[in-house]
Design a protein around this motif. Structure first.
Motif, PDB file in Angstrom:
ATOM      1  N   ALA A 189       0.822  -1.239  -0.020  1.00  0.00           N
ATOM      2  CA  ALA A 189       0.183   0.043  -0.013  1.00  0.00           C
ATOM      3  C   ALA A 189       0.878   1.217  -0.093  1.00  0.00           C
ATOM      4  CB  ALA A 189      -0.836  -0.040   1.241  1.00  0.00           C
ATOM      5  N   ASP A 190       1.972   1.127   0.411  1.00  0.00           N
ATOM      6  CA  ASP A 190       3.086   2.283   0.718  1.00  0.00           C
ATOM      7  C   ASP A 190       3.532   2.806  -0.503  1.00  0.00           C
ATOM      8  OD1 ASP A 190       4.145   1.408   4.137  1.00  0.00           O
ATOM      9  OD2 ASP A 190       2.260   2.539   3.418  1.00  0.00           O
ATOM     10  N   TRP A 191       3.810   1.789  -1.441  1.00  0.00           N
ATOM     11  CA  TRP A 191       4.657   1.949  -2.626  1.00  0.00           C
ATOM     12  C   TRP A 191       3.831   1.905  -3.947  1.00  0.00           C
ATOM     13  CZ3 TRP A 191       5.747  -1.075  -6.657  1.00  0.00           C
ATOM     14  CH2 TRP A 191       5.607  -2.590  -6.332  1.00  0.00           C
ATOM     15  N   ILE A 192       2.985   0.910  -3.894  1.00  0.00           N
ATOM     16  CA  ILE A 192       2.235   0.881  -5.088  1.00  0.00           C
ATOM     17  C   ILE A 192       1.454   2.020  -5.610  1.00  0.00           C
ATOM     18  CG2 ILE A 192       0.393  -0.448  -6.378  1.00  0.00           C
ATOM     19  CD1 ILE A 192       1.561  -2.848  -5.106  1.00  0.00           C
ATOM     20  N   LYS A 193       0.663   2.390  -4.671  1.00  0.00           N
ATOM     21  CA  LYS A 193      -0.100   3.600  -4.818  1.00  0.00           C
ATOM     22  C   LYS A 193       0.554   4.863  -5.212  1.00  0.00           C
ATOM     23  CE  LYS A 193      -3.860   3.844  -2.567  1.00  0.00           C
ATOM     24  NZ  LYS A 193      -4.958   3.467  -3.616  1.00  0.00           N
ATOM     25  N   ASP A 194       1.548   5.117  -4.685  1.00  0.00           N
ATOM     26  CA  ASP A 194       2.588   6.251  -4.874  1.00  0.00           C
ATOM     27  C   ASP A 194       3.079   6.057  -6.379  1.00  0.00           C
ATOM     28  OD1 ASP A 194       2.158   7.224  -2.611  1.00  0.00           O
ATOM     29  OD2 ASP A 194       4.052   6.580  -1.673  1.00  0.00           O
ATOM     30  N   ALA A 195       3.481   4.836  -6.693  1.00  0.00           N
ATOM     31  CA  ALA A 195       4.158   4.411  -8.107  1.00  0.00           C
ATOM     32  C   ALA A 195       3.083   4.824  -9.161  1.00  0.00           C
ATOM     33  CB  ALA A 195       4.305   3.005  -8.036  1.00  0.00           C
ATOM     34  N   ALA A 196       1.881   4.370  -8.892  1.00  0.00           N
ATOM     35  CA  ALA A 196       1.137   4.673  -9.797  1.00  0.00           C
ATOM     36  C   ALA A 196       0.611   6.145  -9.832  1.00  0.00           C
ATOM     37  CB  ALA A 196      -0.493   4.017  -9.581  1.00  0.00           C
ATOM     38  N   LEU A 197       0.607   6.778  -8.731  1.00  0.00           N
ATOM     39  CA  LEU A 197       0.668   8.406  -9.114  1.00  0.00           C
ATOM     40  C   LEU A 197       1.765   8.878  -9.768  1.00  0.00           C
ATOM     41  CD1 LEU A 197      -0.921   9.162  -5.450  1.00  0.00           C
ATOM     42  CD2 LEU A 197      -1.999   9.762  -7.902  1.00  0.00           C
ATOM     43  N   GLN A 198       3.062   8.342  -9.484  1.00  0.00           N
ATOM     44  CA  GLN A 198       4.145   8.786 -10.208  1.00  0.00           C
ATOM     45  C   GLN A 198       3.958   8.997 -11.821  1.00  0.00           C
ATOM     46  OE1 GLN A 198       7.450   7.076  -8.168  1.00  0.00           O
ATOM     47  NE2 GLN A 198       7.021   8.131  -6.069  1.00  0.00           N
ATOM     48  N   VAL A 199       3.471   7.579 -11.991  1.00  0.00           N
ATOM     49  CA  VAL A 199       3.472   7.407 -13.771  1.00  0.00           C
ATOM     50  C   VAL A 199       2.530   7.985 -14.290  1.00  0.00           C
ATOM     51  CG1 VAL A 199       5.092   5.439 -13.519  1.00  0.00           C
ATOM     52  CG2 VAL A 199       2.668   5.237 -13.576  1.00  0.00           C
ATOM     53  N   GLU A 200       1.541   8.445 -13.149  1.00  0.00           N
ATOM     54  CA  GLU A 200       0.108   9.207 -14.000  1.00  0.00           C
ATOM     55  C   GLU A 200       0.397   9.999 -15.069  1.00  0.00           C
ATOM     56  OE1 GLU A 200      -4.181  10.893 -12.473  1.00  0.00           O
ATOM     57  OE2 GLU A 200      -2.436  11.232 -11.280  1.00  0.00           O
ATOM     58  N   PRO A 201       1.072  11.024 -15.270  1.00  0.00           N
ATOM     59  CA  PRO A 201       1.137  11.870 -16.321  1.00  0.00           C
ATOM     60  C   PRO A 201       1.610  10.963 -17.578  1.00  0.00           C
ATOM     61  CG  PRO A 201       2.381  12.848 -14.524  1.00  0.00           C
ATOM     62  CD  PRO A 201       1.931  11.426 -14.058  1.00  0.00           C
ATOM     63  N   GLN A 202       2.577  10.165 -17.489  1.00  0.00           N
ATOM     64  CA  GLN A 202       3.091   9.119 -18.709  1.00  0.00           C
ATOM     65  C   GLN A 202       1.650   8.665 -19.118  1.00  0.00           C
ATOM     66  OE1 GLN A 202       6.308   6.411 -18.459  1.00  0.00           O
ATOM     67  NE2 GLN A 202       4.648   5.053 -19.051  1.00  0.00           N
ATOM     68  N   THR A 203       0.965   7.900 -17.974  1.00  0.00           N
ATOM     69  CA  THR A 203      -0.193   7.018 -18.588  1.00  0.00           C
ATOM     70  C   THR A 203      -1.162   7.703 -19.249  1.00  0.00           C
ATOM     71  OG1 THR A 203      -0.168   6.016 -16.375  1.00  0.00           O
ATOM     72  CG2 THR A 203      -1.946   5.477 -17.684  1.00  0.00           C
ATOM     73  N   ILE A 204      -1.311   9.250 -18.845  1.00  0.00           N
ATOM     74  CA  ILE A 204      -2.585   9.887 -19.741  1.00  0.00           C
ATOM     75  C   ILE A 204      -1.606  10.439 -20.836  1.00  0.00           C
ATOM     76  CG2 ILE A 204      -3.516  12.290 -19.716  1.00  0.00           C
ATOM     77  CD1 ILE A 204      -3.649  11.789 -16.560  1.00  0.00           C
ATOM     78  N   GLN A 205      -0.440  10.751 -21.057  1.00  0.00           N
ATOM     79  CA  GLN A 205       0.403  11.261 -22.306  1.00  0.00           C
ATOM     80  C   GLN A 205       0.057   9.900 -23.203  1.00  0.00           C
ATOM     81  OE1 GLN A 205       3.575   9.920 -23.598  1.00  0.00           O
ATOM     82  NE2 GLN A 205       2.957  11.303 -25.573  1.00  0.00           N
TER      83      GLN A 205
END
Length: 447
Positions: free
Chosen positions: A22-38
């Motif tokens: 829970a600590d790292w997966i949610k953070d990791a998904a948020l970190q790559v969110e701009p790339q995912t949207i792009q």
């Protein structure tokens, strides 16, 4: 006692790991969110039809290679397989996304709306990602990036499956060449060998379900889909003297009515449901001539294999008998698209807490009934335990009943939901090794 102590420690360790996930997966998904949207916008603006996803395939390959993932091609024309081996021992697991778009003219008004046109069945057509496969591809690419960056925590091997032509092919006859298209062709071409995954997870965005919410159920979650073509050959005659000919128009009307008895009178509806629909009919040129031929086409949908097989077996009998009663000849062709998409019940039950960790208890919904569409993801579920879930695509503040549905020219996916898809893919992979033994044991017992 030693075994119990080991089990207790393993359970406790898993609980600790879940917290760390829970600590790292949610953070990791948020970190790559701009790339995912792009990535999603790029793919959406440049859609490609089934079996023609050449540029999408190249994009997928380029991205996977940049993450350090082993890339393999040569499957189902444009399909791509990525293989990532974790630093820890564990099972081989698969994640799947589809890449193809539809022959639909986009009318969303989005800044990244498609203006592409391409050949579909020999005719120039507008092309649009009207079913969200652009989001599926983007979410899986970002999940691959997250897992590659954290392979030191990964127990096992991940097979990333980027599949073409889930909606059918633009360059093949989908009725007669269905086995050369989509997931069936990926499997036939050996995409799921060396390494062979023992489990597979898939996700589909759905309009009219709130963004960031996941919907799931064990057992049947999507209907089967089969198609039929019927040609009724009579004898042309002047409409004022029908006794001198053989009327395929009247015969067609009787066939359509009689086909409904396949469900209402011949299927055991205590097992599930079935629908037989005629969607196309053509015959005649003028009002005062009974033609010599009528052509019909339709679809069969069920949520139980026994009902499906009953309909497929009895349909030719009903058509031929009705035609014979009218002194008309019948030709019938059947074509399978997909069986019932069914979630492995053990896998579903043991993965539910992981899905809840991704979205929260209030945003995880256990469905009472399966959805009516169909998916060729069903073929993966025939060879291994599978889990297919729905991800809401409509902003939560909007009226779900007014959202343009999938396959509509106005279909829109809320970008805010993408991070949930990325996180869910990653969590599935990180959680599965802890439940693998039970899932595989129950699968083997049932098969």
């Amino acid at each position: 006692m030693k075994g119990l102590k080991t089990l207790f420690l393993a359970t406790a360790l898993f609980s600790v790991n879940q917290i760390s996930f829970a600590d790292w997966i949610k953070d990791a998904a948020l970190q790559v969110e701009p790339q995912t949207i792009q990535l999603r916008h790029q793919i959406h603006q440049n859609p490609e039809l089934g079996n023609m996803e050449f540029n999408t395939s190249k994009l997928v390959q380029k991205e996977l290679k940049s993450y350090g993932i082993d890339v393999r091609t040569g499957y189902a024309k444009t399909g791509v397989i990525g293989v990532l081996k974790g630093d820890l021992a564990g099972p081989v697991m698969a994640l799947r996304a589809d890449m193809d778009a539809l022959p639909v003219e986009e009318k969303t008004g989005l800044s990244f709306a498609s203006k592409v046109k391409a050949l579909y069945q020999g005719k120039q057509q507008p092309v649009m990602h009207a079913c969200g496969h652009d989001t599926h591809t983007a979410m899986l690419l970002s999940a691959a990036k997250v897992l590659a960056k954290n392979k030191d925590k990964l127990a096992g091997t991940v097979v990333f499956v980027f599949q073409p032509a889930e909606e059918g092919a633009a360059d093949l006859d989908n009725f007669t060449q269905g086995d050369q298209i989509g997931s069936r062709k990926m499997i036939a071409d050996g995409a799921l060998k060396q390494p062979a995954p023992e489990v597979i997870f898939g996700m589909h965005v759905i309009s009219g379900m709130p963004s960031g919410n996941i919907f799931y159920k064990g057992g049947a979650i999507l209907n089967s889909a089969d198609e039929f073509r019927i040609k009724l050959k009579g004898q042309q005659v002047h409409a004022s003297m029908p006794w001198a000919g053989k009327d395929p128009i009247v015969t067609a009307a009787q066939v359509i009515n009689n086909l409904q008895t396949l469900v209402s009178r011949q299927s055991n509806l205590t097992k599930g449901m079935g629908v037989v629909s005629v969607g196309q009919i053509a015959g005649g040129t003028v009002s005062n001539v009974i033609p010599d031929e009528v052509i019909m086409a339709g679809t069969i949908r069920t949520n139980h294999e026994d009902i499906r097989q009953t309909i497929l077996k009895q349909l030719p009998n009903i058509v031929n008998s009705t035609a014979q009663a009218n002194n008309v000849k019948a030709e019938i062709d059947l074509s399978s698209y997909a069986g019932v998409t069914s979630n492995d019940k053990t896998l579903t039950e043991l993965t539910a807490p992981t899905l809840e960790a991704a979205v929260g208890k209030e945003r995880l919904h256990l469905m009472e009934n399966n959805a009516s569409p169909s998916e060729d993801f069903s073929y993966y579920g025939k060879i291994m335990p599978s889990l297919f879930v729905f991800l809401g695509a409509t902003p939560e503040h909007e009226d779900m009943n007014k959202a343009a549905p999938n396959h509509s020219s106005e279909f829109i996916v809320d970008d805010a939901t993408l991070k949930t898809g990325v996180e869910s893919h990653v969590r599935f992979i990180m959680n599965y090794p802890s439940i693998a033994a039970k899932v595989q044991s129950d699968w083997k017992a049932a098969h």
